[in-house]
Structure formats: structure tokens, C-alpha cells
Scaffold this active site. Structure first.
Site, PDB file in Angstrom:
ATOM      1  N   CYS A   1      44.961  37.798  38.234  1.00 25.80           N
ATOM      2  CA  CYS A   1      45.336  38.236  36.979  1.00 25.80           C
ATOM      3  C   CYS A   1      44.502  37.641  35.839  1.00 25.80           C
ATOM      4  CB  CYS A   1      46.759  37.832  36.722  1.00 25.80           C
ATOM      5  SG  CYS A   1      47.251  36.077  37.164  1.00 25.80           S
ATOM      6  N   HIS A   2      44.701  38.160  34.748  1.00 32.29           N
ATOM      7  CA  HIS A   2      43.703  37.940  33.569  1.00 32.29           C
ATOM      8  C   HIS A   2      44.666  37.796  32.530  1.00 32.29           C
ATOM      9  CE1 HIS A   2      40.497  39.662  35.829  1.00 32.29           C
ATOM     10  NE2 HIS A   2      41.418  40.887  36.251  1.00 32.29           N
TER      11      HIS A   2
ATOM     12  N   TYR B   1      34.177  45.943  26.334  1.00 30.36           N
ATOM     13  CA  TYR B   1      35.181  46.752  26.193  1.00 30.36           C
ATOM     14  C   TYR B   1      36.131  45.958  25.241  1.00 30.36           C
ATOM     15  CZ  TYR B   1      37.421  43.893  29.815  1.00 30.36           C
ATOM     16  OH  TYR B   1      37.458  43.008  30.649  1.00 30.36           O
TER      17      TYR B   1
ATOM     18  N   ASP C   1      46.104  41.811  39.495  1.00 32.34           N
ATOM     19  CA  ASP C   1      45.100  42.160  38.346  1.00 32.34           C
ATOM     20  C   ASP C   1      45.860  42.736  36.893  1.00 32.34           C
ATOM     21  OD1 ASP C   1      42.302  42.654  37.887  1.00 32.34           O
ATOM     22  OD2 ASP C   1      42.887  44.943  38.105  1.00 32.34           O
TER      23      ASP C   1
ATOM     24  N   ARG D   1      33.093  33.121  38.421  1.00 30.29           N
ATOM     25  CA  ARG D   1      32.962  34.408  38.708  1.00 30.29           C
ATOM     26  C   ARG D   1      31.665  35.141  38.412  1.00 30.29           C
ATOM     27  NH1 ARG D   1      36.576  39.762  36.748  1.00 30.29           N
ATOM     28  NH2 ARG D   1      36.940  40.524  38.567  1.00 30.29           N
TER      29      ARG D   1
ATOM     30  N   THR E   1      35.910  39.511  31.513  1.00 33.40           N
ATOM     31  CA  THR E   1      34.688  39.797  30.937  1.00 33.40           C
ATOM     32  C   THR E   1      34.544  40.101  29.552  1.00 33.40           C
ATOM     33  OG1 THR E   1      34.621  42.198  31.625  1.00 33.40           O
ATOM     34  CG2 THR E   1      33.536  40.613  33.118  1.00 33.40           C
TER      35      THR E   1
ATOM     36  N   HIS F   1      38.689  42.470  45.616  1.00 32.26           N
ATOM     37  CA  HIS F   1      39.052  43.687  45.829  1.00 32.26           C
ATOM     38  C   HIS F   1      38.228  44.436  47.085  1.00 32.26           C
ATOM     39  CE1 HIS F   1      40.305  42.877  41.801  1.00 32.26           C
ATOM     40  NE2 HIS F   1      39.258  43.594  41.215  1.00 32.26           N
TER      41      HIS F   1
END
Length: 297
Positions: free
Chosen positions: A33-34, A50, A251, A125, A78, A182
Site C-alpha cells: 500500500c502507499h 503524476y 495497493d 523499490r 513515485t 503484481h
């Protein structure tokens, strides 16, 4: 007024996810998760690809409790680049119930790596998805891998399935355990017996310290919600082949989703479709993530 305006068409996380029918075992870990910002407190990176909606730690803890999970593994988003402050803040306010995967650059100091470790980070990551990041320098990644190996960290790899053939040798030479995001992003339309997915399964078998997140049916499915049935054969195949090296996560808050806003209750109900016994479910949700992220507990 906020200094950050989310991208047009950005899908905000689900405001009221369903209560899952599947009850996760005690001690279950949401292992992917983020946290996004909030941007006014933890600004998004100037070079980001983004600008998301805010999705902070308080919302993540509410989701955790609603779904019945005990812990979280938070992966650096990111949109925050290598500024890990939002990640570290969330871990610090988790009452010991969160660990993290950070993003670092070649010039990171030993002192900063130790600070990240003390703050609950257990991996870095490497993102190879071109729409999300600029091209990565393999030499820089090799240097980072050598620096984090003595800490006992692992490397999380996010890539498109078609890139595995080119990247496989580089990945296998890295000196740390590997965790694949994933299921290697398979092309579901080709089927779980396709040459593309056979290559991924062979990659998983190449070393005994390669782990796989059987996550994100909502991203992979052509069929869509609520069942994501076309992804089940992929997840089930990985879980049954590598039961001691699989992880699962929501996620949340689902960055860059285009097709629909995922209901996390439906995602939890996907779990027993790919981990079909209580033993497999406990390994997936409790034993494996605890061994990787909380080995002393």
C-alpha cells in the site's frame, strides 16, 4: 488553497468499501500500500509523472481496521520521488504496525540508510515502468543494491511483463532478496499458460529468495470487478507453486487507475480464490510477510 491539484480524471480512493465476506486470519498484513502526502505537509516531488489525490496515514489506518488487517507494508510512491518523509511519518505513527519500502538515489549516505532502517524501512523499490519513471541506470541500481545488502534489506521490482526477458540476468545478479510487484504484470489475455507467464514462473524458480506479490487484479483484469475472474488462474498458480514466497496487498490508494475505482472489500474477497486453503491463506497473509518484514516477532 492546496499547493497541489490532482490530475484531471484522477480516481480518488473508494469512500466506503464493502465489508469483505472473507475474514482474514489474525495478524494479517496488507503488504503493498502507499501514502500520498497530504501534499501540504509532505510535498509531491517536482519531477513527478503524476499528481494524485491526498491519501494519508489516517485514511490508511481506517481501511486497515475496516478490512480486518493488523499491519501494513507501505511502499514509497513515485509521486514523492526519493523524499521518504511521508513514508517515515506513517511508520512512526503506526504503533509498530507498519514497515516500509523506500526509494533512494546513488548519493544516499550511510547515515541516511541507517536512519531509514531505524525508521522501519526494510527494502528499496526499483521501478522500471516507463510511464511512471525515467530510465534507470543499471550501474546506479547495482551500487544501491550493494549498499543495502548488509542491512538485510530486499529489492522490490516493478516492471512490465514484456521487459523481463531483457532484465532477467540483471535482476538475478542483484545481491539481495527480490520481491516482484503484481505477478510481474502478466498479459491476462494470453492466459496463465502463455510463454510470457512461463518465463515469469521460471524466473521465480531461478532463486529461492525471490518473492511475489499476488496483487492488483484490478489492474490486470480485462473482465473487471467484482470478481476479476480472469486473473484467478495467474494468482492461484503462483501461490500454489511458491506458497512460502507470496505476499498480498491492497495497493491503496490505487495510483493511476484508469478503468474503475477499486472496492477494497472486493479485493479481499479475491484472496480465497487464489489461496484456496486456510494454510495457504495464513502463509500468504501472515507467515510470509512477518518473516520478511518482522523477522524478530
Amino acid at each position: 488553497m492546496s499547493a497541489f491539484v490532482m490530475d484531471p480524471g484522477w480516481r480518488v480512493w473508494h469512500p466506503s468499501p464493502a465489508k469483505p465476506r472473507f475474514q482474514v486470519p489474525p495478524g494479517a498484513v496488507d503488504a503493498h500500500c502507499h501514502v500520498f502526502g497530504p501534499g501540504d505537509v509532505f510535498p509531491y516531488a517536482p519531477g513527478r509523472k503524476y499528481t494524485p489525490c491526498d491519501g494519508g496515514k489516517e485514511q490508511l489506518w481506517r481501511l486497515r481496521d475496516h478490512l480486518g488487517f493488523a499491519r501494513n507494508v507501505i511502499v514509497q510512491a513515485t509521486c514523492h520521488g526519493a523524499d521518504n518523509r511521508a513514508l517515515l511519518d506513517a511508520i512512526a505513527h503506526s504503533d509498530g504496525r507498519a514497515r516500509g519500502v523506500a526509494t533512494v538515489k546513488r548519493d544516499v549516505s550511510d547515515e541516511e540508510l541507517r536512519r531509514l532502517h531505524d525508521g522501519g524501512v526494510r527494502g528499496v523499490r526499483f521501478n522500471f515502468v516507463k510511464r511512471l519513471v525515467d530510465r534507470l541506470d543499471p550501474d546506479e541500481l547495482s551500487e544501491i543494491a550493494a549498499r543495502i545488502a548488509p542491512l538485510g534489506w530486499h529489492i522490490v521490482l516493478y516492471f512490465e511483463a514484456a521487459e523481463l526477458e531483457e532484465l532477467s540476468d540483471f535482476f538475478l545478479a542483484l545481491p539481495t532478496p527480490l520481491v516482484i510487484d503484481h505477478m510481474g504484470t502478466p498479459d491476462v489475455a494470453q492466459g496463465a499458460g502463455s510463454a510470457l507467464f512461463e518465463r515469469f514462473m521460471a524466473f521465480m524458480a531461478a532463486r529461492e529468495d525471490i518473492w511475489c506479490k499476488v496483487t492488483c487484479p484490478e489492474r490486470l483484469s480485462k473482465e473487471g470487478p467484482p470478481f476479476y475472474s480472469d486473473v484467478i488462474p495467474f494468482g492461484r498458480r503462483v501461490v500454489e507453486a511458491f506458497p512460502d514466497r507470496v505476499l498480498w496487498g491492497t495497493d491503496w490508494p490505487h495510483p493511476n487507475m484508469r478503468t474503475h475505482t477499486p472496492d477494497e472489500g472486493q479485493l479481499v474477497d479475491f484472496i480465497p480464490q487464489i489461496a484456496t486453503t486456510a494454510d495457504l491463506q495464513r502463509k500468504l497473509l501472515v507467515d510470509n510477510p512477518m518473516r520478511l518484514y518482522w523477522p524478530d516477532q
